[in-house]
Design a protein around this motif. Structure first.
Motif, PDB file in Angstrom:
ATOM      1  N   ASN A 118     -10.178  58.122  93.255  1.00  0.00           N
ATOM      2  CA  ASN A 118     -11.428  58.040  94.003  1.00  0.00           C
ATOM      3  C   ASN A 118     -12.585  58.410  93.087  1.00  0.00           C
ATOM      4  O   ASN A 118     -12.466  59.294  92.236  1.00  0.00           O
ATOM      5  CB  ASN A 118     -11.380  58.978  95.210  1.00  0.00           C
ATOM      6  N   GLY A 119     -13.698  57.731  93.293  1.00  0.00           N
ATOM      7  CA  GLY A 119     -14.849  57.935  92.417  1.00  0.00           C
ATOM      8  C   GLY A 119     -14.941  56.887  91.321  1.00  0.00           C
ATOM      9  O   GLY A 119     -15.888  56.886  90.545  1.00  0.00           O
ATOM     10  N   SER A 120     -13.936  55.996  91.267  1.00  0.00           N
ATOM     11  CA  SER A 120     -13.909  55.006  90.201  1.00  0.00           C
ATOM     12  C   SER A 120     -14.834  53.838  90.497  1.00  0.00           C
ATOM     13  O   SER A 120     -15.221  53.591  91.639  1.00  0.00           O
ATOM     14  CB  SER A 120     -12.482  54.458  90.021  1.00  0.00           C
ATOM     15  N   GLU A 121     -15.155  53.129  89.446  1.00  0.00           N
ATOM     16  CA  GLU A 121     -15.918  51.898  89.591  1.00  0.00           C
ATOM     17  C   GLU A 121     -15.270  50.820  88.734  1.00  0.00           C
ATOM     18  O   GLU A 121     -14.953  51.057  87.572  1.00  0.00           O
ATOM     19  CB  GLU A 121     -17.366  52.111  89.167  1.00  0.00           C
ATOM     20  N   PHE A 122     -15.058  49.660  89.342  1.00  0.00           N
ATOM     21  CA  PHE A 122     -14.358  48.571  88.667  1.00  0.00           C
ATOM     22  C   PHE A 122     -15.226  47.319  88.648  1.00  0.00           C
ATOM     23  O   PHE A 122     -15.861  46.986  89.640  1.00  0.00           O
ATOM     24  CB  PHE A 122     -13.067  48.213  89.414  1.00  0.00           C
TER      25      PHE A 122
ATOM     26  N   GLY B  30     -25.490  67.343  74.135  1.00  0.00           N
ATOM     27  CA  GLY B  30     -24.845  67.253  75.440  1.00  0.00           C
ATOM     28  C   GLY B  30     -23.679  66.291  75.416  1.00  0.00           C
ATOM     29  O   GLY B  30     -22.627  66.529  75.982  1.00  0.00           O
ATOM     30  N   ARG B  31     -23.867  65.170  74.686  1.00  0.00           N
ATOM     31  CA  ARG B  31     -22.797  64.185  74.625  1.00  0.00           C
ATOM     32  C   ARG B  31     -21.611  64.738  73.862  1.00  0.00           C
ATOM     33  O   ARG B  31     -20.475  64.534  74.214  1.00  0.00           O
ATOM     34  CB  ARG B  31     -23.313  62.922  73.946  1.00  0.00           C
ATOM     35  N   GLN B  32     -21.900  65.449  72.757  1.00  0.00           N
ATOM     36  CA  GLN B  32     -20.798  65.963  71.953  1.00  0.00           C
ATOM     37  C   GLN B  32     -20.026  67.045  72.688  1.00  0.00           C
ATOM     38  O   GLN B  32     -18.831  67.182  72.511  1.00  0.00           O
ATOM     39  CB  GLN B  32     -21.340  66.512  70.641  1.00  0.00           C
ATOM     40  N   GLU B  33     -20.712  67.798  73.521  1.00  0.00           N
ATOM     41  CA  GLU B  33     -20.045  68.901  74.186  1.00  0.00           C
ATOM     42  C   GLU B  33     -19.317  68.485  75.446  1.00  0.00           C
ATOM     43  O   GLU B  33     -18.545  69.246  75.992  1.00  0.00           O
ATOM     44  CB  GLU B  33     -21.074  69.986  74.535  1.00  0.00           C
ATOM     45  N   SER B  34     -19.568  67.259  75.941  1.00  0.00           N
ATOM     46  CA  SER B  34     -18.901  66.841  77.155  1.00  0.00           C
ATOM     47  C   SER B  34     -17.412  66.680  76.875  1.00  0.00           C
ATOM     48  O   SER B  34     -17.010  66.316  75.778  1.00  0.00           O
ATOM     49  CB  SER B  34     -19.500  65.528  77.659  1.00  0.00           C
ATOM     50  N   PRO B  35     -16.575  66.973  77.865  1.00  0.00           N
ATOM     51  CA  PRO B  35     -15.134  66.906  77.636  1.00  0.00           C
ATOM     52  C   PRO B  35     -14.697  65.476  77.347  1.00  0.00           C
ATOM     53  O   PRO B  35     -15.260  64.524  77.874  1.00  0.00           O
ATOM     54  CB  PRO B  35     -14.561  67.393  78.970  1.00  0.00           C
ATOM     55  N   ARG B  36     -13.700  65.351  76.496  1.00  0.00           N
ATOM     56  CA  ARG B  36     -13.202  64.024  76.159  1.00  0.00           C
ATOM     57  C   ARG B  36     -12.144  63.650  77.183  1.00  0.00           C
ATOM     58  O   ARG B  36     -11.019  64.131  77.136  1.00  0.00           O
ATOM     59  CB  ARG B  36     -12.643  64.009  74.743  1.00  0.00           C
ATOM     60  N   LEU B  37     -12.513  62.783  78.100  1.00  0.00           N
ATOM     61  CA  LEU B  37     -11.616  62.423  79.190  1.00  0.00           C
ATOM     62  C   LEU B  37     -10.838  61.146  78.920  1.00  0.00           C
ATOM     63  O   LEU B  37      -9.962  60.791  79.679  1.00  0.00           O
ATOM     64  CB  LEU B  37     -12.409  62.289  80.500  1.00  0.00           C
ATOM     65  N   VAL B  38     -11.200  60.433  77.853  1.00  0.00           N
ATOM     66  CA  VAL B  38     -10.359  59.316  77.417  1.00  0.00           C
ATOM     67  C   VAL B  38      -9.226  59.936  76.619  1.00  0.00           C
ATOM     68  O   VAL B  38      -9.388  60.330  75.474  1.00  0.00           O
ATOM     69  CB  VAL B  38     -11.149  58.314  76.553  1.00  0.00           C
ATOM     70  N   ASP B  87     -22.246  57.695  81.969  1.00  0.00           N
ATOM     71  CA  ASP B  87     -23.236  58.766  82.081  1.00  0.00           C
ATOM     72  C   ASP B  87     -22.790  59.851  83.052  1.00  0.00           C
ATOM     73  O   ASP B  87     -23.252  60.985  82.976  1.00  0.00           O
ATOM     74  CB  ASP B  87     -24.577  58.188  82.553  1.00  0.00           C
ATOM     75  N   LYS B  88     -21.881  59.491  83.988  1.00  0.00           N
ATOM     76  CA  LYS B  88     -21.355  60.476  84.932  1.00  0.00           C
ATOM     77  C   LYS B  88     -20.220  61.297  84.330  1.00  0.00           C
ATOM     78  O   LYS B  88     -19.664  62.164  85.000  1.00  0.00           O
ATOM     79  CB  LYS B  88     -20.830  59.772  86.190  1.00  0.00           C
ATOM     80  N   GLY B  89     -19.850  60.968  83.101  1.00  0.00           N
ATOM     81  CA  GLY B  89     -18.756  61.688  82.456  1.00  0.00           C
ATOM     82  C   GLY B  89     -17.397  61.074  82.703  1.00  0.00           C
ATOM     83  O   GLY B  89     -16.371  61.646  82.320  1.00  0.00           O
ATOM     84  N   GLN B  90     -17.352  59.891  83.343  1.00  0.00           N
ATOM     85  CA  GLN B  90     -16.060  59.257  83.619  1.00  0.00           C
ATOM     86  C   GLN B  90     -15.497  58.626  82.340  1.00  0.00           C
ATOM     87  O   GLN B  90     -16.248  58.052  81.549  1.00  0.00           O
ATOM     88  CB  GLN B  90     -16.224  58.136  84.656  1.00  0.00           C
ATOM     89  N   PRO B  91     -14.165  58.676  82.166  1.00  0.00           N
ATOM     90  CA  PRO B  91     -13.556  57.899  81.095  1.00  0.00           C
ATOM     91  C   PRO B  91     -13.539  56.426  81.480  1.00  0.00           C
ATOM     92  O   PRO B  91     -13.163  56.083  82.617  1.00  0.00           O
ATOM     93  CB  PRO B  91     -12.134  58.469  81.018  1.00  0.00           C
ATOM     94  N   CYS B  92     -13.977  55.568  80.565  1.00  0.00           N
ATOM     95  CA  CYS B  92     -14.070  54.136  80.870  1.00  0.00           C
ATOM     96  C   CYS B  92     -13.168  53.343  79.933  1.00  0.00           C
ATOM     97  O   CYS B  92     -13.024  53.689  78.747  1.00  0.00           O
ATOM     98  CB  CYS B  92     -15.510  53.639  80.731  1.00  0.00           C
ATOM     99  N   PHE B  93     -12.602  52.278  80.464  1.00  0.00           N
ATOM    100  CA  PHE B  93     -11.695  51.409  79.713  1.00  0.00           C
ATOM    101  C   PHE B  93     -12.156  49.973  79.908  1.00  0.00           C
ATOM    102  O   PHE B  93     -12.426  49.551  81.034  1.00  0.00           O
ATOM    103  CB  PHE B  93     -10.257  51.603  80.204  1.00  0.00           C
ATOM    104  N   LEU B  94     -12.244  49.242  78.802  1.00  0.00           N
ATOM    105  CA  LEU B  94     -12.809  47.889  78.857  1.00  0.00           C
ATOM    106  C   LEU B  94     -11.969  46.947  78.007  1.00  0.00           C
ATOM    107  O   LEU B  94     -11.378  47.351  77.003  1.00  0.00           O
ATOM    108  CB  LEU B  94     -14.244  47.863  78.319  1.00  0.00           C
ATOM    109  N   CYS B 110     -14.388  52.461  85.071  1.00  0.00           N
ATOM    110  CA  CYS B 110     -14.727  53.863  84.838  1.00  0.00           C
ATOM    111  C   CYS B 110     -14.020  54.671  85.912  1.00  0.00           C
ATOM    112  O   CYS B 110     -14.342  54.550  87.098  1.00  0.00           O
ATOM    113  CB  CYS B 110     -16.243  54.067  84.876  1.00  0.00           C
ATOM    114  N   LEU B 111     -13.030  55.450  85.502  1.00  0.00           N
ATOM    115  CA  LEU B 111     -12.037  55.957  86.449  1.00  0.00           C
ATOM    116  C   LEU B 111     -12.290  57.395  86.872  1.00  0.00           C
ATOM    117  O   LEU B 111     -12.620  58.255  86.043  1.00  0.00           O
ATOM    118  CB  LEU B 111     -10.640  55.852  85.827  1.00  0.00           C
ATOM    119  N   GLY B 112     -12.113  57.635  88.159  1.00  0.00           N
ATOM    120  CA  GLY B 112     -12.189  58.979  88.707  1.00  0.00           C
ATOM    121  C   GLY B 112     -13.611  59.475  88.819  1.00  0.00           C
ATOM    122  O   GLY B 112     -14.582  58.729  88.702  1.00  0.00           O
ATOM    123  N   ASP B 113     -13.723  60.767  89.061  1.00  0.00           N
ATOM    124  CA  ASP B 113     -15.038  61.371  89.293  1.00  0.00           C
ATOM    125  C   ASP B 113     -15.526  62.164  88.086  1.00  0.00           C
ATOM    126  O   ASP B 113     -16.472  62.938  88.182  1.00  0.00           O
ATOM    127  CB  ASP B 113     -14.987  62.262  90.532  1.00  0.00           C
ATOM    128  N   GLY B 114     -14.873  61.972  86.937  1.00  0.00           N
ATOM    129  CA  GLY B 114     -15.305  62.672  85.735  1.00  0.00           C
ATOM    130  C   GLY B 114     -14.674  64.034  85.560  1.00  0.00           C
ATOM    131  O   GLY B 114     -15.063  64.784  84.671  1.00  0.00           O
TER     132      GLY B 114
END
Lengths: 158, 209
Positions: A118-122, B30-38, B87-94, B110-114
């Protein structure tokens, strides 16, 4: 006179002290505004669900059918709808893809991600598939009825 | 008077420049300190946004992905695999097609809530495989396998309707097949270095056409 490329600030007709302060503060304010301004975001029209999921509008014609697992698809069979997106707010599993005139669905299995995402965007485009029929409808669906809440949209990329 | 004016103008210009540089520095910090969620060990290569098409750049903006945040992990079987952070901190896959004139990304997710790293032990695959479900058939057909895998995953495959397993190796945290002959499949599975099946996803689509 101070020029930042967009605005010209004149400091010619004021007392010295005030003029100096003004010449100090205004460029600072502009610099801060430029530094802190958020970047522009593209706007997209959404279909809201579930209460607004059954929309049918002239601009974005959508048909929704509970037999499709609370799914919606574009009503117009044509080639220009080749982009589909979904924001998964809550609830269970979702799919997005395309549906053709024979009832065949074209899906990415990753969109079966469920409540843990939940919270994802596709977003997906037709190029995600090696072959698609010329006549297709962008499609999205979710599977647990009232507890799901998704935003779903399609885009005309012609 | 002229000297004073020049002096204050110089001071104000210097302070303005300092404010801009501070803003940029804080932004980068800020970008460098954000957690690496990928959550993959392959760091990939930075992609200059100028090398992307206009539609792809617009797609990134629309998904809230900063232009300097996208990295190319690998190119396999005609597909490019990218990771990013929104920008929300979500890990994104493309993914995109490996063509110089590819207009758009195939998939942006962009998966989950970050708050969670992806992939992870319970979901070791970010699977972008393409599937077809025909109304008269009970099983999905896999058109091609494609996706991202966690570090511990060495092979990904499908279990077909007869129970046979067909796998492809994971290299640089990605896997892909060329186009399959629409193979009917029951599951997507993942195996670790010992050959142990550590993940099984049932392919189901409980919807009639």
């Amino acid at each position: 006179m101070v020029t930042n490329g967009f605005y010209t600030i004149s400091c010619a007709r004021e007392p010295k002290a005030r003029r100096s302060v003004r010449c100090l503060i205004v460029p600072l304010a502009i610099a801060c505004a430029v530094a802190l301004a958020p970047s522009a975001q593209a706007s997209i029209n959404y279909y809201w669900g579930p209460s607004g999921f059954n929309n049918l509008t002239p601009t974005y014609p959508t048909y929704c059918n509970t037999a499709w697992g609370y799914g919606c698809a574009q009503t117009g069979f044509n080639t220009i709808w080749d982009w589909s997106g979904m924001s998964k707010v809550n609830g269970d599993c979702v799919y997005i893809g395309w549906r053709d005139s024979s009832g065949t669905f074209y899906l990415n299995t990753w969109t079966s991600y469920c409540s843990e995402f939940n919270g994802s965007e596709f977003h997906i485009t037709a190029s995600a598939f090696s072959s698609l029929p010329d006549y297709k409808r962008a499609f999205c669906a979710y599977f647990d009825g009232s507890s799901s809440y998704v935003r779903c949209w399609e885009r005309d990329t012609s | 008077m002229r000297r004073i004016y020049v002096f204050y103008s110089a001071i104000s210009a210097a302070l303005a420049a300092a404010a801009v540089l501070t803003g940029v520095a804080l932004s980068q910090l800020g970008r460098q300190e954000s957690p690496r969620l990928v959550n993959v060990s392959n760091p990939g290569a930075n992609i200059a946004v100028a090398t992307l098409g206009a539609s792809q750049a617009a797609e990134l903006r629309g998904s809230g992905i900063g232009a300097d945040h996208i990295r190319l992990l690998a190119t396999r079987e005609g597909l490019r695999f990218y990771t990013a952070q929104s920008d929300k901190g979500q890990p994104c896959f493309l993914t995109s097609n490996d063509a110089f004139n590819a207009r758009e990304f195939n998939v942006v997710a962009c998966l989950g809530d970050g708050s969670s790293a992806v992939p992870n032990d319970s979901k070791p695959l970010v699977d972008f495989s393409a599937a077809i479900k025909r109304p008269q058939e009970s099983l999905m057909r896999i058109q091609r396998l494609a996706g991202f895998a966690a570090d511990q995953i060495r092979k990904v495959g499908i279990i077909d309707e007869g129970g046979s397993v067909h796998t492809v190796p994971v290299v640089a945290n990605v896997y892909a097949t060329d186009v399959l002959e629409d193979t009917p499949a029951r599951y997507i599975v993942a195996f670790d270095a010992r050959g142990k099946e550590v993940y099984r996803h049932r392919l189901m689509f409980p919807v009639s056409g």
